[in-house]
Write a protein that holds these residues in place. Structure first.
Motif, PDB file in Angstrom:
ATOM      1  N   GLY A 157       0.788  -1.232   0.000  1.00 25.37           N
ATOM      2  CA  GLY A 157       0.000   0.000   0.000  1.00 25.37           C
ATOM      3  C   GLY A 157       0.820   1.281   0.000  1.00 25.37           C
ATOM      4  O   GLY A 157       0.260   2.366   0.123  1.00 25.37           O
ATOM      5  N   ALA A 158       2.130   1.184  -0.169  1.00 18.59           N
ATOM      6  CA  ALA A 158       2.982   2.385  -0.164  1.00 18.59           C
ATOM      7  C   ALA A 158       2.854   3.142  -1.481  1.00 18.59           C
ATOM      8  O   ALA A 158       2.603   2.555  -2.537  1.00 18.59           O
ATOM      9  CB  ALA A 158       4.437   2.004   0.066  1.00 18.59           C
ATOM     10  N   ASN A 159       3.035   4.452  -1.420  1.00 22.27           N
ATOM     11  CA  ASN A 159       3.025   5.286  -2.609  1.00 22.27           C
ATOM     12  C   ASN A 159       4.469   5.546  -3.027  1.00 22.27           C
ATOM     13  O   ASN A 159       5.193   6.279  -2.361  1.00 22.27           O
ATOM     14  CB  ASN A 159       2.308   6.613  -2.332  1.00 22.27           C
ATOM     15  CG  ASN A 159       2.214   7.488  -3.566  1.00 22.27           C
ATOM     16  OD1 ASN A 159       2.783   7.199  -4.614  1.00 22.27           O
ATOM     17  ND2 ASN A 159       1.475   8.573  -3.452  1.00 22.27           N
ATOM     18  N   LEU A 160       4.876   4.934  -4.142  1.00 21.84           N
ATOM     19  CA  LEU A 160       6.239   5.073  -4.661  1.00 21.84           C
ATOM     20  C   LEU A 160       6.271   5.904  -5.943  1.00 21.84           C
ATOM     21  O   LEU A 160       7.187   5.768  -6.755  1.00 21.84           O
ATOM     22  CB  LEU A 160       6.843   3.685  -4.899  1.00 21.84           C
ATOM     23  CG  LEU A 160       7.186   2.913  -3.623  1.00 21.84           C
ATOM     24  CD1 LEU A 160       7.078   1.419  -3.823  1.00 21.84           C
ATOM     25  CD2 LEU A 160       8.553   3.304  -3.134  1.00 21.84           C
ATOM     26  N   ALA A 214      10.513  -9.134  -1.915  1.00 26.52           N
ATOM     27  CA  ALA A 214       9.839  -7.959  -1.355  1.00 26.52           C
ATOM     28  C   ALA A 214       8.331  -8.069  -1.573  1.00 26.52           C
ATOM     29  O   ALA A 214       7.859  -8.785  -2.457  1.00 26.52           O
ATOM     30  CB  ALA A 214      10.368  -6.683  -1.997  1.00 26.52           C
ATOM     31  N   ASN A 215       7.576  -7.354  -0.756  1.00 29.25           N
ATOM     32  CA  ASN A 215       6.122  -7.335  -0.864  1.00 29.25           C
ATOM     33  C   ASN A 215       5.695  -5.945  -1.314  1.00 29.25           C
ATOM     34  O   ASN A 215       5.820  -4.978  -0.573  1.00 29.25           O
ATOM     35  CB  ASN A 215       5.493  -7.673   0.490  1.00 29.25           C
ATOM     36  CG  ASN A 215       3.989  -7.675   0.440  1.00 29.25           C
ATOM     37  OD1 ASN A 215       3.378  -7.263  -0.544  1.00 29.25           O
ATOM     38  ND2 ASN A 215       3.367  -8.128   1.507  1.00 29.25           N
ATOM     39  N   LEU A 216       5.198  -5.861  -2.561  1.00 27.84           N
ATOM     40  CA  LEU A 216       4.715  -4.603  -3.122  1.00 27.84           C
ATOM     41  C   LEU A 216       3.214  -4.682  -3.403  1.00 27.84           C
ATOM     42  O   LEU A 216       2.707  -4.023  -4.303  1.00 27.84           O
ATOM     43  CB  LEU A 216       5.484  -4.262  -4.408  1.00 27.84           C
ATOM     44  CG  LEU A 216       6.926  -3.824  -4.186  1.00 27.84           C
ATOM     45  CD1 LEU A 216       7.790  -4.160  -5.372  1.00 27.84           C
ATOM     46  CD2 LEU A 216       6.979  -2.345  -3.895  1.00 27.84           C
ATOM     47  N   ASN A 220       6.288  -9.988  -4.618  1.00 30.63           N
ATOM     48  CA  ASN A 220       4.834 -10.032  -4.746  1.00 30.63           C
ATOM     49  C   ASN A 220       4.351  -8.659  -5.194  1.00 30.63           C
ATOM     50  O   ASN A 220       4.472  -7.676  -4.465  1.00 30.63           O
ATOM     51  CB  ASN A 220       4.189 -10.422  -3.412  1.00 30.63           C
ATOM     52  CG  ASN A 220       2.703 -10.633  -3.539  1.00 30.63           C
ATOM     53  OD1 ASN A 220       2.066 -10.141  -4.458  1.00 30.63           O
ATOM     54  ND2 ASN A 220       2.136 -11.362  -2.599  1.00 30.63           N
ATOM     55  N   LEU A 221       3.807  -8.609  -6.405  1.00 28.93           N
ATOM     56  CA  LEU A 221       3.283  -7.371  -6.990  1.00 28.93           C
ATOM     57  C   LEU A 221       1.761  -7.366  -7.024  1.00 28.93           C
ATOM     58  O   LEU A 221       1.163  -6.525  -7.686  1.00 28.93           O
ATOM     59  CB  LEU A 221       3.815  -7.193  -8.423  1.00 28.93           C
ATOM     60  CG  LEU A 221       5.317  -7.012  -8.588  1.00 28.93           C
ATOM     61  CD1 LEU A 221       5.720  -7.188 -10.044  1.00 28.93           C
ATOM     62  CD2 LEU A 221       5.722  -5.639  -8.085  1.00 28.93           C
ATOM     63  N   SER A 225       0.959 -10.690 -15.128  1.00 27.43           N
ATOM     64  CA  SER A 225       0.381 -11.850 -14.448  1.00 27.43           C
ATOM     65  C   SER A 225       0.628 -11.788 -12.936  1.00 27.43           C
ATOM     66  O   SER A 225      -0.257 -12.120 -12.137  1.00 27.43           O
ATOM     67  CB  SER A 225       0.981 -13.138 -15.025  1.00 27.43           C
ATOM     68  OG  SER A 225       0.521 -14.256 -14.324  1.00 27.43           O
ATOM     69  N   ALA A 226       1.813 -11.356 -12.536  1.00 26.91           N
ATOM     70  CA  ALA A 226       2.132 -11.237 -11.105  1.00 26.91           C
ATOM     71  C   ALA A 226       1.248 -10.191 -10.429  1.00 26.91           C
ATOM     72  O   ALA A 226       0.812 -10.383  -9.292  1.00 26.91           O
ATOM     73  CB  ALA A 226       3.608 -10.884 -10.923  1.00 26.91           C
ATOM     74  N   VAL A 227       0.969  -9.100 -11.122  1.00 29.40           N
ATOM     75  CA  VAL A 227       0.097  -8.051 -10.572  1.00 29.40           C
ATOM     76  C   VAL A 227      -1.326  -8.589 -10.408  1.00 29.40           C
ATOM     77  O   VAL A 227      -1.959  -8.394  -9.369  1.00 29.40           O
ATOM     78  CB  VAL A 227       0.105  -6.789 -11.469  1.00 29.40           C
ATOM     79  CG1 VAL A 227      -0.982  -5.814 -11.058  1.00 29.40           C
ATOM     80  CG2 VAL A 227       1.471  -6.116 -11.437  1.00 29.40           C
ATOM     81  N   GLU A 228      -1.806  -9.289 -11.429  1.00 28.20           N
ATOM     82  CA  GLU A 228      -3.180  -9.780 -11.406  1.00 28.20           C
ATOM     83  C   GLU A 228      -3.382 -10.963 -10.455  1.00 28.20           C
ATOM     84  O   GLU A 228      -4.411 -11.064  -9.798  1.00 28.20           O
ATOM     85  CB  GLU A 228      -3.613 -10.170 -12.820  1.00 28.20           C
ATOM     86  CG  GLU A 228      -3.770  -8.965 -13.730  1.00 28.20           C
ATOM     87  CD  GLU A 228      -4.026  -9.328 -15.183  1.00 28.20           C
ATOM     88  OE1 GLU A 228      -4.087 -10.529 -15.524  1.00 28.20           O
ATOM     89  OE2 GLU A 228      -4.152  -8.385 -15.989  1.00 28.20           O
TER      90      GLU A 228
END
Length: 145
Positions: A66-69, A82-84, A103-104, A126-129
């Motif tokens: 949930g971070a804003n990058l 990392a967990n994004l 993890n995206l 695919s990783a995002v979805e």
């Protein structure tokens, strides 16, 4: 014994200790320069990290849920495991970064430079979805996200 004040974050590249102190005291890290340092295993969940410089940093096992990058630089950063999840990745330079096991899931990626030398556009999408970790492709394909 008096505690040392946290330095002005605009003035220098921070050390790991300064980042940890800022995280504990809830001090803003917006536009902070954290280039080239080992920040592994830290949690940046839900933080506004707009404009932060993480280039060439070790971000292994960090969480950015949930971070804003927005406008951040992750150039050549190591984001292994990392967990994004649900992070905002708008106008982010992710060129040459390592995303193995990252993890995206649900991340919002827009107008960003992606590490397409190692990961295909299809694999990133695919990783995002799916929320499944990403691993390098045998072949990457050039495409804008």
């Amino acid at each position: 014994m008096p505690t040392k004040p946290i330095p002005n974050l605009d003035d220098l590249t921070l050390t790991r200790k300064q980042v940890q102190s800022a995280l504990r005291s809830k001090k803003s890290l917006r536009e902070a320069d954290m280039r080239g340092i080992d920040l592994s295993d830290l949690s940046f969940d839900g933080l506004d990290l707009t404009g932060c410089k993480f280039a060439e940093s070790n971000l292994t096992n960090c969480t950015f849920s949930g971070a804003n990058l927005t406008n951040a630089s992750l150039w050549r950063a190591n984001l292994t495991n990392a967990n994004l999840t649900h992070a905002i990745l708008v106008d982010v330079d992710m060129d040459l970064c390592t995303l193995d096991g990252c993890n995206l899931g649900g991340a919002r990626i827009h107008r960003s430079i992606l590490p397409l030398q190692q990961y295909s556009f299809k694999d990133i999408e695919s990783a995002v979805e799916s929320g499944r970790p990403i691993y390098p492709s045998r072949r990457s394909q050039s495409s804008a996200y």
